[in-house]
Write a protein that holds these residues in place. Structure first.
Motif, PDB file in Angstrom:
ATOM      1  N   ALA A 109      -9.305  -1.018   6.229  1.00 48.54           N
ATOM      2  CA  ALA A 109      -7.872  -0.811   6.438  1.00 48.54           C
ATOM      3  C   ALA A 109      -7.072  -1.623   5.427  1.00 48.54           C
ATOM      4  N   GLY A 110      -7.518  -2.850   5.147  1.00 50.30           N
ATOM      5  CA  GLY A 110      -6.835  -3.682   4.151  1.00 50.30           C
ATOM      6  C   GLY A 110      -6.862  -3.040   2.780  1.00 50.30           C
ATOM      7  N   HIS A 111      -8.018  -2.463   2.410  1.00 52.38           N
ATOM      8  CA  HIS A 111      -8.124  -1.791   1.108  1.00 52.38           C
ATOM      9  C   HIS A 111      -7.203  -0.572   1.053  1.00 52.38           C
ATOM     10  N   VAL A 112      -7.148   0.176   2.151  1.00 57.40           N
ATOM     11  CA  VAL A 112      -6.278   1.361   2.182  1.00 57.40           C
ATOM     12  C   VAL A 112      -4.820   0.934   2.010  1.00 57.40           C
ATOM     13  N   VAL A 113      -4.416  -0.118   2.762  1.00 57.29           N
ATOM     14  CA  VAL A 113      -3.030  -0.589   2.656  1.00 57.29           C
ATOM     15  C   VAL A 113      -2.760  -1.081   1.243  1.00 57.29           C
ATOM     16  N   GLN A 114      -3.712  -1.806   0.672  1.00 59.32           N
ATOM     17  CA  GLN A 114      -3.535  -2.322  -0.698  1.00 59.32           C
ATOM     18  C   GLN A 114      -3.414  -1.164  -1.690  1.00 59.32           C
ATOM     19  N   ASP A 115      -4.266  -0.152  -1.545  1.00 55.83           N
ATOM     20  CA  ASP A 115      -4.196   1.008  -2.445  1.00 55.83           C
ATOM     21  C   ASP A 115      -2.855   1.730  -2.314  1.00 55.83           C
ATOM     22  N   LYS A 116      -2.385   1.884  -1.062  1.00 56.74           N
ATOM     23  CA  LYS A 116      -1.101   2.558  -0.847  1.00 56.74           C
ATOM     24  C   LYS A 116       0.030   1.742  -1.475  1.00 56.74           C
ATOM     25  N   ALA A 117      -0.041   0.412  -1.336  1.00 48.89           N
ATOM     26  CA  ALA A 117       1.011  -0.434  -1.918  1.00 48.89           C
ATOM     27  C   ALA A 117       1.006  -0.329  -3.437  1.00 48.89           C
ATOM     28  N   VAL A 118      -0.192  -0.308  -4.033  1.00 48.70           N
ATOM     29  CA  VAL A 118      -0.279  -0.185  -5.498  1.00 48.70           C
ATOM     30  C   VAL A 118       0.277   1.163  -5.937  1.00 48.70           C
ATOM     31  N   GLN A 119      -0.087   2.222  -5.194  1.00 50.59           N
ATOM     32  CA  GLN A 119       0.431   3.548  -5.536  1.00 50.59           C
ATOM     33  C   GLN A 119       1.950   3.582  -5.419  1.00 50.59           C
ATOM     34  N   ALA A 120       2.477   3.003  -4.328  1.00 50.00           N
ATOM     35  CA  ALA A 120       3.925   2.983  -4.148  1.00 50.00           C
ATOM     36  C   ALA A 120       4.585   2.175  -5.264  1.00 50.00           C
ATOM     37  N   GLY A 121       3.965   1.071  -5.675  1.00 48.65           N
ATOM     38  CA  GLY A 121       4.500   0.276  -6.783  1.00 48.65           C
ATOM     39  C   GLY A 121       4.553   1.072  -8.066  1.00 48.65           C
TER      40      GLY A 121
END
Length: 196
Positions: free
Chosen positions: A117-129
């Motif tokens: 879940a942490g990796h998914v959230v991190q990936d989503k944050a990077v994509q949003a950035g």
């Protein structure tokens, strides 16, 4: 048939031994031998009678025998109880290990899910950035493309002059930015008025 433990009356045993001795003796030596045998038989008979008559001794012997059997039975029960205790203890330890292993496995599953879940959230944050950065870049290019050429030239000149003389250029640059903003408003105002 008579049992050897049956009580024999001493008088009858003596008569029997005497009758045998008197009736069948062929000489003095044989008679002496028969008397000796009769005495032995009488002694055995008297001992048997005395043993049967000694009730206390027989009760003590029987009590000792029963005590030995009870002690053996007690030891057997104690051994069985000890063995059952060891079996129960072994099963309890085994069950404890199973529960511990299940808890550790569940902990690992929860930990793995949290990491995923942490990796998914991190990936989503990077994509949003990246999306925000891309849109900011596009907006910057759009603003740059919409600024009139004279303003762009003035800004470029101000930047080059600022490298040589920073203070006056900063003041002039602020003025240019304000002028650009005013021109832009005026320019946008004409567009909106012309479309209505």
């Amino acid at each position: 048939m008579k049992d050897s433990n049956d009580p024999v009356e001493p008088g009858k045993a003596a008569d029997k031994a005497a009758g045998k001795a008197v009736g069948g003796a062929k000489g003095p030596d044989e008679l002496r031998q028969q008397i000796q045998e009769t005495r032995g038989q009488l002694g055995d008979t008297v001992e048997e009678l005395a043993a049967k008559a000694d009730v206390k001794a027989r009760a003590r012997a029987r009590g000792a025998e029963l005590k030995g059997k009870a002690s053996e039975a007690g030891h057997a029960v104690q051994d069985k109880a000890t063995e059952a205790g060891h079996v129960v203890q072994g099963k309890a330890v085994e069950a404890g290990h199973v529960v511990q292993d299940k808890a550790v496995q569940a902990g690992h599953v929860v930990q793995d899910k949290a990491v995923q879940a942490g990796h998914v959230v991190q990936d989503k944050a990077v994509q949003a950035g990246h999306v925000v950065q891309s849109r900011a870049t596009q907006a910057g290019h759009a603003v740059q493309d919409n600024v009139p050429q004279p303003v762009r030239t003035a800004v470029t000149n101000a930047v080059q002059a600022g490298k040589r003389h920073p203070r006056p250029v900063l003041i002039a640059g602020a003025g240019v930015v304000v002028a650009a903003g005013l021109l832009r408003r005026r320019h946008n105002g004409h567009r909106h008025n012309g479309r209505h």
